[in-house]
Write a protein that holds these residues in place. Sequence first.
Motif, mmCIF file in Angstrom:
data_model
loop_
_atom_site.group_PDB
_atom_site.id
_atom_site.type_symbol
_atom_site.label_atom_id
_atom_site.label_comp_id
_atom_site.label_asym_id
_atom_site.label_seq_id
_atom_site.Cartn_x
_atom_site.Cartn_y
_atom_site.Cartn_z
ATOM 1 N N THR A 19 39.977 -9.876 -8.632
ATOM 2 C CA THR A 19 41.183 -10.623 -8.260
ATOM 3 C C THR A 19 40.885 -12.064 -7.827
ATOM 4 O O THR A 19 41.798 -12.852 -7.627
ATOM 5 C CB THR A 19 41.941 -9.927 -7.104
ATOM 6 N N ALA A 44 40.106 -15.833 -8.115
ATOM 7 C CA ALA A 44 40.203 -16.885 -9.116
ATOM 8 C C ALA A 44 38.999 -17.805 -8.930
ATOM 9 O O ALA A 44 39.019 -18.726 -8.133
ATOM 10 C CB ALA A 44 41.503 -17.653 -8.927
ATOM 11 N N PRO A 98 37.318 -26.918 0.334
ATOM 12 C CA PRO A 98 38.563 -27.209 1.072
ATOM 13 C C PRO A 98 39.296 -25.934 1.490
ATOM 14 O O PRO A 98 39.062 -24.874 0.908
ATOM 15 C CB PRO A 98 39.400 -27.993 0.051
ATOM 16 N N GLY A 134 41.819 -22.988 1.671
ATOM 17 C CA GLY A 134 42.658 -22.333 0.656
ATOM 18 C C GLY A 134 41.989 -22.161 -0.695
ATOM 19 O O GLY A 134 42.648 -21.872 -1.691
ATOM 20 N N LYS A 159 37.365 -18.971 0.407
ATOM 21 C CA LYS A 159 36.094 -18.627 1.076
ATOM 22 C C LYS A 159 36.211 -17.268 1.779
ATOM 23 O O LYS A 159 35.362 -16.394 1.598
ATOM 24 C CB LYS A 159 35.702 -19.733 2.077
ATOM 25 N N SER A 161 38.421 -15.013 1.178
ATOM 26 C CA SER A 161 38.682 -13.985 0.154
ATOM 27 C C SER A 161 37.374 -13.566 -0.506
ATOM 28 O O SER A 161 37.185 -12.383 -0.815
ATOM 29 C CB SER A 161 39.631 -14.513 -0.921
ATOM 30 N N LEU A 192 45.158 -15.524 -11.372
ATOM 31 C CA LEU A 192 46.240 -15.426 -10.379
ATOM 32 C C LEU A 192 47.522 -14.922 -11.039
ATOM 33 O O LEU A 192 48.253 -14.106 -10.461
ATOM 34 C CB LEU A 192 46.481 -16.789 -9.717
ATOM 35 N N PRO A 223 43.886 -22.553 -4.996
ATOM 36 C CA PRO A 223 44.413 -21.242 -5.389
ATOM 37 C C PRO A 223 45.469 -20.768 -4.392
ATOM 38 O O PRO A 223 46.451 -20.135 -4.781
ATOM 39 C CB PRO A 223 43.187 -20.329 -5.337
#
Length: 483
Positions: free
Chosen positions: A212, A214, A253, A255, A258, A260, A387, A415
């Motif tokens: 899952t 990206a 950056p 979002g 990291k 995830s 995604l 992402p």
Amino acid sequence: MVTFTSVPSPSSVFSAYASLSASIMLFQTAINQLVPRPLQNYISSFIKYYFKPRSSKLVLLIEERDGISSNEIYKAAEVYLYTKIDSNIKCLKITKRPKEACINIKISECEKIVDLFEGIKVVWRFNSKERKRGSSKLADDDVSEKRYFKLSFNKKYKDKILRSYVPYIIQKSKDIKAEEKVVKLHTLSSISYSPSINWESINLEHPSTFETLALDKNLKQDIIEDLDRFVRRKDFYRKVGKAWKRGYLLHGPPGTGKSSLIAAMANYLKFDIYDLELAGIKRDSDLRRLLLRTANRSILVIEDIDCSVELPDRKGSASGGRSKDPQFTLSGLLNFIDGLWSSCGDERIIIFTSNNKDKLDPALLRAGRMDMHISMSYLTAEGFKILATNYLNIKDHHLRFGEIEELIDTMNVTPAEVAEELMKSDDADVSLGGLVSFLNNKRKKINELDDENRDSGIDEIDEQRKGKKPKLDINKDELPSSS
Ligand SMILES: Nc1ncnc2c1ncn2[C@@H]1O[C@H](COP(=O)(O)OP(=O)(O)OP(=O)(O)O)[C@@H](O)[C@H]1O
Ligand SMILES: [Mg+2]
């Protein structure tokens, strides 16, 4: 503990055995009158030993306990045989202890399980014997049960069964248990200023997996291979005299995935996560105690490392209660972790995350410190498709993909931003329409900013805003290749 027993095989040898016994009895009567008693006994046992029919079957008794310790083979057999229960079984035992979440299913005494291993047929039976502990004066409920498995097979396969089948069952049961393992997230207990700061755990319910995520597929592959290599290199680490640990630095950056990725790694390896928030720790002794209480096969995570070590109250101010202590530095922390890890613990992973690699302490970046530096970049067209599959279940193509991919390719969008847009509706057309508007607005703002900069004479447009993707930065500080 495994014990061997010879078992007479029933039908074919029985008649031969009966006639042989009759002859022995006749022979015994004849010599009864002639030979003294002790010599008679000797001759009789000698004859019985050499003429007794031999069985081709060997039985291994696998008892639940070996003295006071448990028998690993018994436990492994229980787990393994559960996977062998099929429609031929008519009687099963089910149990559930009060604190257990699920029902345990085991074979019962009236059943047998036939298994095939490399063409060898083996038969498993479960047995149990009740036995009273100690003297006969004991209460009725002071009864223990001796449980064991009987594993029978043709004795010519004894070596194969002992050297290959039994280890195979042990390994198989480990794999099954690892598969069933629920990954835990350990965080510092909320009473952060109490001297008894400790870990508390909940199940990690983060659904992130490598599928899952990206991420660039080569980077994903690199990470998976690195993890696989790490877990299978136990002997190698021992051989080269290195602690069996691996460090990853994830930077990029907000979002970009990291956290995830950390969850995906934990889910992949089935390792627990220890989320160490340095802000909650006031004393070195707490840090040491907490680190010592982390388990093997786990991931220690320190997020936002660039911010964590610059907390004002860690710099020796009175409020921090560390005024006389030496300054708490990142290199100090790293040495501390290194020291502990070199002396105890196996299969440890440590992950630091940062939003800004440039701000990081050189101690963290120095060669040999973190084994792999992973740059988490903005979304690519390839990542967007992952995604779209995750959020909208679009597996092939959609009419709006062309324009979306074109927009994504020309700007830096995370992402997380795209994921948020894709969650706004279950209807793929509506969601993708919303995403196109979002990206167009973002494009417009970037253009306006560029125009402003140009007007104010700033020629050099920031690469980030211009839309260049940061390159993959896999800084592998590899160990020498193992044999
Ligand atoms: N690479 C990615 N693949 C899939 N989903 C992602 C990815 N990056 C971000 N997301 C989505 O965005 C949310 C936020 O991402 P995440 O918390 O992993 O980012 P982060 O890099 O850790 O951010 P921060 O630096 O703020 O901690 C996730 O819950 C997930 O839904
Ligand atoms: Mg994060």
